[in-house]
Design an enzyme around this catalytic site. Structure first.
Site, PDB file in Angstrom:
ATOM      1  N   GLY A  18      58.564  22.727  16.763  1.00 35.01           N
ATOM      2  CA  GLY A  18      57.228  22.770  17.355  1.00 35.01           C
ATOM      3  C   GLY A  18      57.262  22.198  18.751  1.00 35.01           C
ATOM      4  N   ASP A 132      43.068  24.245  15.980  1.00 32.26           N
ATOM      5  CA  ASP A 132      44.212  25.103  16.303  1.00 32.26           C
ATOM      6  C   ASP A 132      44.512  26.065  15.152  1.00 32.26           C
ATOM      7  OD1 ASP A 132      46.165  26.037  18.014  1.00 32.26           O
ATOM      8  OD2 ASP A 132      47.646  24.521  17.449  1.00 32.26           O
TER       9      ASP A 132
HETATM   10  P1  ATP Z   1      53.353  24.741  17.474  1.00 33.55           P
HETATM   11  O1  ATP Z   1      52.925  23.984  18.653  1.00 33.55           O
HETATM   12  O2  ATP Z   1      54.252  25.913  17.774  1.00 33.55           O
HETATM   13  O3  ATP Z   1      52.200  25.154  16.577  1.00 33.55           O
HETATM   14  P2  ATP Z   1      53.963  22.374  16.041  1.00 33.55           P
HETATM   15  O4  ATP Z   1      54.612  21.317  16.857  1.00 33.55           O
HETATM   16  O5  ATP Z   1      52.530  22.236  15.883  1.00 33.55           O
HETATM   17  O6  ATP Z   1      54.285  23.803  16.609  1.00 33.55           O
HETATM   18  P3  ATP Z   1      54.250  23.019  13.281  1.00 33.55           P
HETATM   19  O7  ATP Z   1      53.326  24.184  13.448  1.00 33.55           O
HETATM   20  O8  ATP Z   1      53.795  21.924  12.395  1.00 33.55           O
HETATM   21  O9  ATP Z   1      54.700  22.402  14.659  1.00 33.55           O
HETATM   22  O10 ATP Z   1      55.637  23.580  12.713  1.00 33.55           O
HETATM   23  C1  ATP Z   1      56.450  24.529  13.397  1.00 33.55           C
HETATM   24  C2  ATP Z   1      57.145  25.431  12.361  1.00 33.55           C
HETATM   25  O11 ATP Z   1      57.882  24.630  11.396  1.00 33.55           O
HETATM   26  C3  ATP Z   1      56.183  26.239  11.518  1.00 33.55           C
HETATM   27  O12 ATP Z   1      55.812  27.441  12.125  1.00 33.55           O
HETATM   28  C4  ATP Z   1      57.010  26.472  10.246  1.00 33.55           C
HETATM   29  O13 ATP Z   1      57.914  27.539  10.436  1.00 33.55           O
HETATM   30  C5  ATP Z   1      57.794  25.188  10.097  1.00 33.55           C
HETATM   31  N1  ATP Z   1      57.096  24.231   9.193  1.00 33.55           N
HETATM   32  C6  ATP Z   1      56.258  23.238   9.564  1.00 33.55           C
HETATM   33  N2  ATP Z   1      55.801  22.554   8.515  1.00 33.55           N
HETATM   34  C7  ATP Z   1      56.363  23.120   7.411  1.00 33.55           C
HETATM   35  C8  ATP Z   1      56.275  22.851   5.980  1.00 33.55           C
HETATM   36  N3  ATP Z   1      55.530  21.859   5.513  1.00 33.55           N
HETATM   37  N4  ATP Z   1      57.004  23.644   5.149  1.00 33.55           N
HETATM   38  C9  ATP Z   1      57.764  24.657   5.645  1.00 33.55           C
HETATM   39  N5  ATP Z   1      57.884  24.960   6.964  1.00 33.55           N
HETATM   40  C10 ATP Z   1      57.201  24.198   7.846  1.00 33.55           C
END
Ligand code: ATP
Ligand code: MG
Length: 336
Positions: A18, A132
């Protein structure tokens, strides 16, 4: 908050990367249970605002215990960096479904929306606005349970906000007009607007507005009427088109009163769906067809590619060649 140590986990594959953290698959060495661990990227781990937001994501997730919200299992700090542990959701995201198979049948969309509304009502009751909501933050279990995740920029209306007043946060394609203009009065209605955008996209596999840059996109969200759903998806029930239209209202006050109301509408739409003849079959149909279609699509992503067609073709071509050789040999033998 339950404090955990990273040494309690054996780390496996990276599940995703992320903007502020990496998410790993890990095994709890005491229970053998698989979990997902989100670790703050080392390069941003000293930034006080990012640390504060990461901590806030932890406290928000800890408060929100709901079957349709990714469960939080605890968090901690190691080597000056922060991490937290959550349930691992194995079926991918709604974004993955759209990328791999295009638009979803409306019954499956109604089923996803019903579950997300339940999660949103829980968050809103706790004074939390997600801010979001988008297909890549809607996680799926292989059984078709939808879980809202990634509360990284959620706002806790009961506390002072961490982003400075008036700063625009969120993902542009799903942002409500009042979120774009940095209105101070953002409420759960921004999540209903974003859910309207998600429903539109799940049904059509295109975004509501297709502006080529942020300026165009913002202008469209602020002023332009969304395209008519049923011209793009004629089989979409009228009631579904209507509720999506209301969710996409420019003024927050014109949107449905709350997520519970949208959830009730989704149930009504499922119940009055075109269904088999008998009343009994109708009940079964209404409540299960959306879930079955959803599970079918989730499982399709994980099935190995159907190579049998090409093998059949290969075998057929082989058989034709053998037959030709046989015919030619017989002809050759006869002409000698
Ligand atoms: P972004 O800014 O791109 O939305 P982020 O920092 O908010 O990213 P997340 O959306 O929480 O991060 O996670 C990124 C990716 O990690 C998700 O799209 C998914 O593929 C994977 N992921 C996150 N949490 C989980 C979970 N609990 N189980 C399985 N996969 C997960
Ligand atoms: Mg995300």
């Amino acid at each position: 908050m339950s404090v955990l140590e990273l040494s309690n986990y054996e780390f496996g594959d990276i599940l995703g990367v992320g903007t502020v953290g990496t998410i790993y698959l890990a095994t709890d060495l005491h229970t053998g249970e698989q979990v997902a661990v989100k670790k703050l990227h080392p390069r941003v781990s000293r930034d006080p605002l990012i640390r504060a937001r990461f901590k806030r994501e932890m406290t928000i997730l800890e408060r929100l215990r709901h079957p349709n919200i990714v469960s939080y299992l605890g968090g901690g700090r190691e080597d000056d960096s922060l991490f937290f542990v959550m349930e691992v959701v194995h079926g991918g995201t709604v974004q993955n479904l759209l990328d791999s198979g295009g638009p979803l049948p409306w019954q499956a969309v109604v089923e996803i929306s019903r579950q997300i509304c339940s999660a949103l009502q829980c968050a809103h009751n706790h004074g939390i606005v997600h801010r979001d909501l988008k297909p890549s933050n809607l996680f799926l279990t292989p059984e078709g349970v939808v879980k809202l995740g990634d509360f990284g920029i959620a706002r806790d209306l009961t506390r002072a906000d961490l982003s400075s007043d008036g700063v625009t946060v969120g993902t542009h394609a799903y942002m409500a007009p009042e979120q774009i203009t940095g209105d101070l009065s953002v409420s759960g209605k921004v999540d209903l607007y974003a859910l309207g955008c998600c429903i539109f996209e799940m049904l059509t596999d295109r975004k509501v507005f297709l502006g080529e840059n942020y300026a165009q996109l913002f202008e469209q969200h602020l002023k332009q009427a969304p395209p008519k759903l049923r011209t793009l998806v004629p089989q979409c029930p009228e009631a579904l088109e209507q509720i999506v239209f209301e969710m996409l209202a420019k003024k927050a006050d014109d949107r449905p009163f709350n997520a519970r109301l949208v959830q009730a509408t989704m149930l009504e739409i499922a119940e009055t769906a075109e269904a088999p003849e008998t009343e009994k079959a109708k009940d079964d149909y209404s409540f299960h067809v959306g879930r079955e279609q959803l599970v079918e699509r989730i499982q399709k992503r994980f099935r190995p590619p159907a190579v049998d067609i090409s093998w059949k073709r290969f075998a057929l071509a082989g058989a034709i060649v053998v037959a030709l050789i046989a015919v030619l040999s017989v002809v050759a033998a006869m002409t000698q």
